[in-house]
Design an enzyme around this catalytic site. Structure first.
Site, mmCIF file in Angstrom:
data_model
loop_
_atom_site.group_PDB
_atom_site.id
_atom_site.type_symbol
_atom_site.label_atom_id
_atom_site.label_comp_id
_atom_site.label_asym_id
_atom_site.label_seq_id
_atom_site.Cartn_x
_atom_site.Cartn_y
_atom_site.Cartn_z
ATOM 1 C CB SER A 1 -0.896 0.010 1.238
ATOM 2 O OG SER A 1 -1.680 1.172 1.252
ATOM 3 C CB CYS A 2 1.882 3.794 -1.889
ATOM 4 S SG CYS A 2 0.883 3.831 -3.394
ATOM 5 N NE ARG A 3 -1.158 11.898 -1.220
ATOM 6 C CZ ARG A 3 -1.815 12.331 -2.293
ATOM 7 N NH1 ARG A 3 -1.659 11.745 -3.464
ATOM 8 N NH2 ARG A 3 -2.637 13.356 -2.207
ATOM 9 N N GLY B 1 -1.836 4.283 -4.747
ATOM 10 C CA GLY B 1 -1.817 3.070 -5.546
ATOM 11 C C GLY B 1 -0.713 2.942 -6.575
ATOM 12 C CG PHE C 1 -2.919 6.511 4.152
ATOM 13 C CD1 PHE C 1 -2.790 5.606 5.194
ATOM 14 C CD2 PHE C 1 -3.251 7.821 4.463
ATOM 15 C CE1 PHE C 1 -2.974 5.999 6.523
ATOM 16 C CE2 PHE C 1 -3.436 8.225 5.773
ATOM 17 C CZ PHE C 1 -3.296 7.310 6.806
#
Length: 120
Positions: free
Chosen positions: A81-83, A85, A110
């Protein structure tokens, strides 16, 4: 019916897998992003630039560097996961190249998690 494995996971997918303890969630955002917002619950924080090297560390070094987390096995169901995608897809591809065949990513990241949970 397709037998292709789903690699783009949604919030609902993540929640279902987490409730079954069926994933290892890895947050690949930068340190400053984690300081501002916190990491996803029950995730291991490994910034994307460190990911390939981190996944190749000896288990004891990995545990020391990443707050006591255990080095995932190559067979582990990793979800990145990141901010939003984009970095998580790159992380998934890097892990796949290293032999982590069960790697997937959270397409909403996120921002989606915040929107779904109402947490800031």
């Amino acid at each position: 019916m397709s037998t292709e494995r789903k690699v783009d996971l949604t919030y609902e997918d993540i929640q279902g897998l987490k409730s079954q303890k069926a994933i290892v969630l890895v947050d690949v955002r930068d340190h400053n992003e984690i300081q501002e917002t916190g990491k996803l619950p029950d995730s291991i924080h490994i910034p994307l630039p460190e990911l390939s090297q981190a996944l190749q560390l000896p288990p004891e070094e990995f545990q020391k560097k990443y707050d006591g987390a255990e080095l995932p096995l190559k067979s582990a169901p990793l979800v990145f996961s990141c901010r939003s995608g984009n970095r998580s897809r790159r992380a998934m591809n890097a892990a796949l190249e290293l032999g982590f065949a069960e790697s997937r990513h959270y397409i909403g990241g996120f921002l989606d998690w915040q929107a779904k949970t109402g947490k800031k």
